[in-house]
Design a protein around this motif. Structure first.
Motif, PDB file in Angstrom:
ATOM      1  N   SER A 111       0.702  -1.145   0.128  1.00 39.43           N
ATOM      2  CA  SER A 111       0.063  -0.178   0.195  1.00 39.43           C
ATOM      3  C   SER A 111       0.913   1.361  -0.073  1.00 39.43           C
ATOM      4  CB  SER A 111      -0.798  -0.346   1.947  1.00 39.43           C
ATOM      5  OG  SER A 111       0.185  -0.276   2.628  1.00 39.43           O
ATOM      6  N   GLN A 112       0.305   1.887   0.164  1.00 44.50           N
ATOM      7  CA  GLN A 112       0.715   3.504   0.159  1.00 44.50           C
ATOM      8  C   GLN A 112       0.991   3.684   1.242  1.00 44.50           C
ATOM      9  OE1 GLN A 112       1.380   5.463  -2.311  1.00 44.50           O
ATOM     10  NE2 GLN A 112       0.338   3.942  -3.898  1.00 44.50           N
ATOM     11  N   PRO A 113       2.263   4.868   2.151  1.00 38.10           N
ATOM     12  CA  PRO A 113       2.550   5.167   3.106  1.00 38.10           C
ATOM     13  C   PRO A 113       1.236   6.115   3.860  1.00 38.10           C
ATOM     14  CG  PRO A 113       3.981   6.683   1.496  1.00 38.10           C
ATOM     15  CD  PRO A 113       2.854   5.466   0.488  1.00 38.10           C
ATOM     16  N   ILE A 114       1.097   5.143   4.966  1.00 41.33           N
ATOM     17  CA  ILE A 114       0.301   5.599   5.934  1.00 41.33           C
ATOM     18  C   ILE A 114      -0.057   7.343   6.025  1.00 41.33           C
ATOM     19  CG2 ILE A 114       1.230   4.924   8.111  1.00 41.33           C
ATOM     20  CD1 ILE A 114      -1.149   3.822   9.650  1.00 41.33           C
ATOM     21  N   GLU A 115      -1.638   6.967   5.485  1.00 44.24           N
ATOM     22  CA  GLU A 115      -1.315   8.720   5.330  1.00 44.24           C
ATOM     23  C   GLU A 115      -1.665   8.948   7.597  1.00 44.24           C
ATOM     24  OE1 GLU A 115      -1.839  10.489   3.218  1.00 44.24           O
ATOM     25  OE2 GLU A 115      -2.121   9.102   1.830  1.00 44.24           O
ATOM     26  N   GLN A 116      -1.785  10.391   7.345  1.00 39.43           N
ATOM     27  CA  GLN A 116      -1.330  10.684   9.004  1.00 39.43           C
ATOM     28  C   GLN A 116      -2.935  11.065   9.375  1.00 39.43           C
ATOM     29  OE1 GLN A 116       0.923  11.558  10.948  1.00 39.43           O
ATOM     30  NE2 GLN A 116      -0.118  11.665  12.201  1.00 39.43           N
ATOM     31  N   PHE A 178     -13.403   2.277   6.397  1.00 32.40           N
ATOM     32  CA  PHE A 178     -12.896   0.858   6.352  1.00 32.40           C
ATOM     33  C   PHE A 178     -11.649  -0.010   5.698  1.00 32.40           C
ATOM     34  CE2 PHE A 178     -13.052  -3.535   4.564  1.00 32.40           C
ATOM     35  CZ  PHE A 178     -13.086  -4.352   5.774  1.00 32.40           C
ATOM     36  N   GLU A 179     -11.142   1.119   4.576  1.00 30.27           N
ATOM     37  CA  GLU A 179     -10.012   0.452   3.739  1.00 30.27           C
ATOM     38  C   GLU A 179      -8.587   1.606   4.818  1.00 30.27           C
ATOM     39  OE1 GLU A 179      -9.571  -1.243   1.382  1.00 30.27           O
ATOM     40  OE2 GLU A 179     -11.749  -1.974   1.360  1.00 30.27           O
ATOM     41  N   ALA A 180      -8.728   2.447   4.971  1.00 31.64           N
ATOM     42  CA  ALA A 180      -7.733   2.945   5.408  1.00 31.64           C
ATOM     43  C   ALA A 180      -7.242   2.466   6.820  1.00 31.64           C
ATOM     44  CB  ALA A 180      -8.215   5.097   6.004  1.00 31.64           C
ATOM     45  N   TRP A 181      -8.827   1.783   7.802  1.00 25.54           N
ATOM     46  CA  TRP A 181      -8.152   1.573   8.887  1.00 25.54           C
ATOM     47  C   TRP A 181      -7.216  -0.142   8.355  1.00 25.54           C
ATOM     48  CZ3 TRP A 181      -9.146   1.783  14.003  1.00 25.54           C
ATOM     49  CH2 TRP A 181      -9.317   0.999  14.857  1.00 25.54           C
ATOM     50  N   ASN A 182      -7.763  -0.809   7.529  1.00 24.10           N
ATOM     51  CA  ASN A 182      -6.595  -1.749   7.134  1.00 24.10           C
ATOM     52  C   ASN A 182      -6.087  -1.977   6.711  1.00 24.10           C
ATOM     53  OD1 ASN A 182      -9.475  -3.598   8.702  1.00 24.10           O
ATOM     54  ND2 ASN A 182      -9.863  -3.740   6.709  1.00 24.10           N
ATOM     55  N   ALA A 183      -5.244  -0.590   5.789  1.00 29.01           N
ATOM     56  CA  ALA A 183      -3.915  -0.031   5.305  1.00 29.01           C
ATOM     57  C   ALA A 183      -3.070   0.124   6.553  1.00 29.01           C
ATOM     58  CB  ALA A 183      -4.320   0.970   4.865  1.00 29.01           C
ATOM     59  N   GLY A 184      -3.505   0.826   7.848  1.00 24.28           N
ATOM     60  CA  GLY A 184      -3.214   1.541   8.403  1.00 24.28           C
ATOM     61  C   GLY A 184      -2.669   0.497   9.676  1.00 24.28           C
ATOM     62  N   VAL A 226      -5.239 -12.113   4.691  1.00 28.40           N
ATOM     63  CA  VAL A 226      -4.097 -12.255   4.653  1.00 28.40           C
ATOM     64  C   VAL A 226      -3.362 -11.304   4.062  1.00 28.40           C
ATOM     65  CG1 VAL A 226      -2.128 -14.244   3.204  1.00 28.40           C
ATOM     66  CG2 VAL A 226      -4.389 -14.714   4.003  1.00 28.40           C
ATOM     67  N   GLU A 227      -3.325 -10.394   3.313  1.00 26.95           N
ATOM     68  CA  GLU A 227      -2.858  -9.655   2.940  1.00 26.95           C
ATOM     69  C   GLU A 227      -3.074  -7.970   3.580  1.00 26.95           C
ATOM     70  OE1 GLU A 227      -5.362  -8.326  -1.455  1.00 26.95           O
ATOM     71  OE2 GLU A 227      -4.699 -10.335  -2.137  1.00 26.95           O
ATOM     72  N   TYR A 228      -4.144  -8.015   4.468  1.00 30.55           N
ATOM     73  CA  TYR A 228      -4.255  -6.711   5.440  1.00 30.55           C
ATOM     74  C   TYR A 228      -3.425  -7.322   6.484  1.00 30.55           C
ATOM     75  CZ  TYR A 228      -7.214  -3.863   2.586  1.00 30.55           C
ATOM     76  OH  TYR A 228      -7.866  -2.600   1.643  1.00 30.55           O
ATOM     77  N   TYR A 229      -3.382  -8.089   7.340  1.00 30.94           N
ATOM     78  CA  TYR A 229      -2.360  -8.824   8.524  1.00 30.94           C
ATOM     79  C   TYR A 229      -1.638  -9.944   8.900  1.00 30.94           C
ATOM     80  CZ  TYR A 229      -6.666  -5.993   9.977  1.00 30.94           C
ATOM     81  OH  TYR A 229      -7.684  -4.261   9.800  1.00 30.94           O
ATOM     82  N   SER A 230      -1.630 -10.083   7.285  1.00 30.60           N
ATOM     83  CA  SER A 230      -0.544 -11.187   7.349  1.00 30.60           C
ATOM     84  C   SER A 230      -0.955 -12.602   7.923  1.00 30.60           C
ATOM     85  CB  SER A 230       0.696 -11.119   7.443  1.00 30.60           C
ATOM     86  OG  SER A 230       1.332  -9.383   6.990  1.00 30.60           O
ATOM     87  N   ALA A 231      -2.129 -13.121   7.903  1.00 28.30           N
ATOM     88  CA  ALA A 231      -2.609 -13.844   8.457  1.00 28.30           C
ATOM     89  C   ALA A 231      -2.339 -15.554   8.593  1.00 28.30           C
ATOM     90  CB  ALA A 231      -4.563 -14.212   9.066  1.00 28.30           C
ATOM     91  N   THR A 232      -2.261 -16.164   8.885  1.00 28.40           N
ATOM     92  CA  THR A 232      -1.785 -17.644   8.394  1.00 28.40           C
ATOM     93  C   THR A 232      -3.139 -18.318   8.992  1.00 28.40           C
ATOM     94  OG1 THR A 232      -1.279 -18.358  10.327  1.00 28.40           O
ATOM     95  CG2 THR A 232       0.461 -18.101   8.708  1.00 28.40           C
TER      96      THR A 232
END
Length: 506
Positions: A111-116, A178-184, A226-232
């Motif tokens: 993703s892009q750098p996390i926004e402030q 929702f999207e910004a939270w998960n990306a953050g 998996v993509e947002y939280y690297s879950a196995t």
């Protein structure tokens, strides 16, 4: 352009000849660790070693700090190093200018750098959750928990939620976007640490082998987990081999907490179809360590009476220090990081109450009464006050040396009191996972060890899814934590509370 490149290379070569390489450990919050040689150079382009023209497509994402400089790289450290292996660190003067890989060739989840704004949303949500949960926990006892761990687990669950269940989860978590939270959350999970202080986060999903899931469960729930939280993701035979399943999940918890929490699940019933787990591990070395030779027995004035325990001492060191709302606080930094331990004590009884105070408190009162009397905004101001406070020399800094383990016995009831209710009903809307899944159990266990060298702390959260003002003359300041105190381990860069606790009786 070519002239700029040649000049840049000459300056870089001179810099590398003059400077000694500094070996450092790169620790990714997602548990991926690498070792690299880093050179102290003076500009952004020198540091990353590429000219202006290719663009920073492959350097987007997680913020990395190297010797005081900020560099953006892929939030997945493994992916970043994989891509940069084929790109020379410094451009060649004889060959073609190296090109950054196309953005389309990078992993989709970068993703892009996390926004402030997203950082602020995470801070507001997780810290409000921390304060509310602290208020729900039993008074009079030692306590320790990780709001970050619980919020991480609930965030993964939220990926599979809809209607009222989703609305309740997002309201309690403080999710506005929702999207910004998960990306953050993704970017924070993969925050990189250099040196001896670091935080790792791990998530896992354990699914019953023979369960019939929602038709689009893989795309709607598993893929973003998996993509947002690297879950196995792993399948287990909950029905026929429950003990084997429990052992496997507890082994995962032990592995991802460096052995601090070897067991968190004791029982699963025959209706269990999914177990969602989060593990957070923190290892921090004090920026200024206490000397073991100075540690000696002292008296801690606890709520259950005076006890003799090992007390650690530092003299005449400078720390950020505040006095607010009848409390005094100190921020004790950890080495090579933005993470600090903030400790709060009641001010001594002989101090006067400021005339302009709007808070009804009494100096010398107990820590629980003072802290609980503060509003949510005042609690956050108390923490933020240490971020902007001037450093002051403390004649003494005294902390007890302690180890404690804490288990939240009724996390389900606490979450329901906080507003998450429908997730625990048999008609919960977790339809992105399966039509008939609801949360039957929520568990949380945390452990902390504080000694002369630093702090180790870990927490595991489990969600089980079943079917169905200043004085004119100041005396020398001291901070002697020989009575009940509140302590918080916080990432000062983002403001997120990682762990929170209260010590009443060591």
């Amino acid at each position: 352009m070519k002239k700029k490149i040649i000049i840049g290379v000459i300056v870089i070569v001179v810099a590398l000849v003059l400077l000694v390489p500094v070996p450092m450990h790169i620790k990714d919050g997602g548990s991926v660790r690498y070792k690299a040689l880093l050179y102290e150079v003076t500009t952004y382009h020198m540091l990353i070693g590429i000219p202006e023209s290719p663009g920073p497509a492959y350097l987007e994402g997680m913020e990395i700090k190297i010797l005081g400089f900020t560099v953006y790289s892929s939030p997945d450290v493994k992916a970043f190093f994989a891509h940069t292996q084929t790109v020379p660190l410094f451009p060649s003067t004889t060959g073609d200018t190296p090109q950054a890989p196309e953005a389309s060739s990078l992993p989709e989840y970068i993703s892009q750098p996390i926004e402030q704004d997203a950082v602020q949303m995470l801070k507001n949500g997780i810290n409000r959750f921390a304060f509310e949960m602290y208020g729900e926990l039993e008074d009079g006892e030692n306590l320790f928990f990780s709001p970050y761990s619980i919020c991480s687990a609930l965030s993964v669950l939220n990926l599979g939620a809809g209607s009222d269940t989703k609305a309740e989860l997002e309201d309690v978590l403080g999710i506005i976007d929702f999207e910004a939270w998960n990306a953050g959350m993704h970017n924070y999970l993969h925050k990189t640490y250099f040196g001896d202080t670091y935080v790792t986060t791990a998530n896992s999903l354990w699914l019953r082998e023979d369960k019939e899931w929602a038709e689009n469960m893989e795309a709607d729930f598993l893929k973003p987990a998996v993509e947002y939280y690297s879950a196995t993701v792993e399948e287990l035979n909950f029905r026929e081999k429950p003990e084997e399943a429990i052992a496997r999940m507890n082994s995962w918890a032990e592995e991802n907490t460096d052995g601090m929490i070897p067991r968190v699940i004791n029982h699963i019933d025959s209706n269990t179809v999914m177990v969602l787990m989060n593990a957070v591990y923190f290892d921090g070395k004090w920026e200024i360590p206490f000397l073991e030779d100075d540690t000696r027995e002292g008296t801690f004035h606890g709520t259950n009476g005076d006890v003799t325990t090992d007390m650690m001492y530092l003299w005449h060191e400078e720390y950020a220090y505040v006095e607010m709302y009848g409390l005094k606080g100190v921020a004790i930094p950890y080495k090579d990081s933005d993470i600090v331990m903030k400790v709060f004590l009641p001010l001594e009884a002989e101090r006067e109450i400021p005339e302009d105070s709007s808070v009804n408190y009494a100096y010398g009162a107990d820590i629980e009464g003072l802290f609980n009397a503060l509003s949510m905004e005042e609690k956050q101001k108390l923490l933020d006050g240490l971020d902007t406070a001037d450093k002051e020399e403390l004649a003494r800094l005294v902390l007890p040396k302690f180890t404690m383990e804490y288990e939240v016995e009724d996390l389900q009831g606490i979450l329901q009191n906080m507003g998450i209710q429908s997730a625990f009903l048999t008609n919960a809307d977790l339809d992105r996972i399966a039509d008939d899944v609801y949360v039957s159990q929520a568990l949380h266990k945390a452990r902390i060890e504080v000694d002369e060298n630093g702090t180790r702390a870990a927490a595991v959260t489990v969600i089980v899814g079943n079917d169905a003002a200043a004085l004119p003359v100041e005396p020398p300041k001291e901070f002697v934590a020989d009575r009940p105190f509140i302590y918080i381990i916080q990432d000062a860069e983002t403001g997120i509370i990682l762990f929170m606790g209260r010590m009443n009786n060591p």
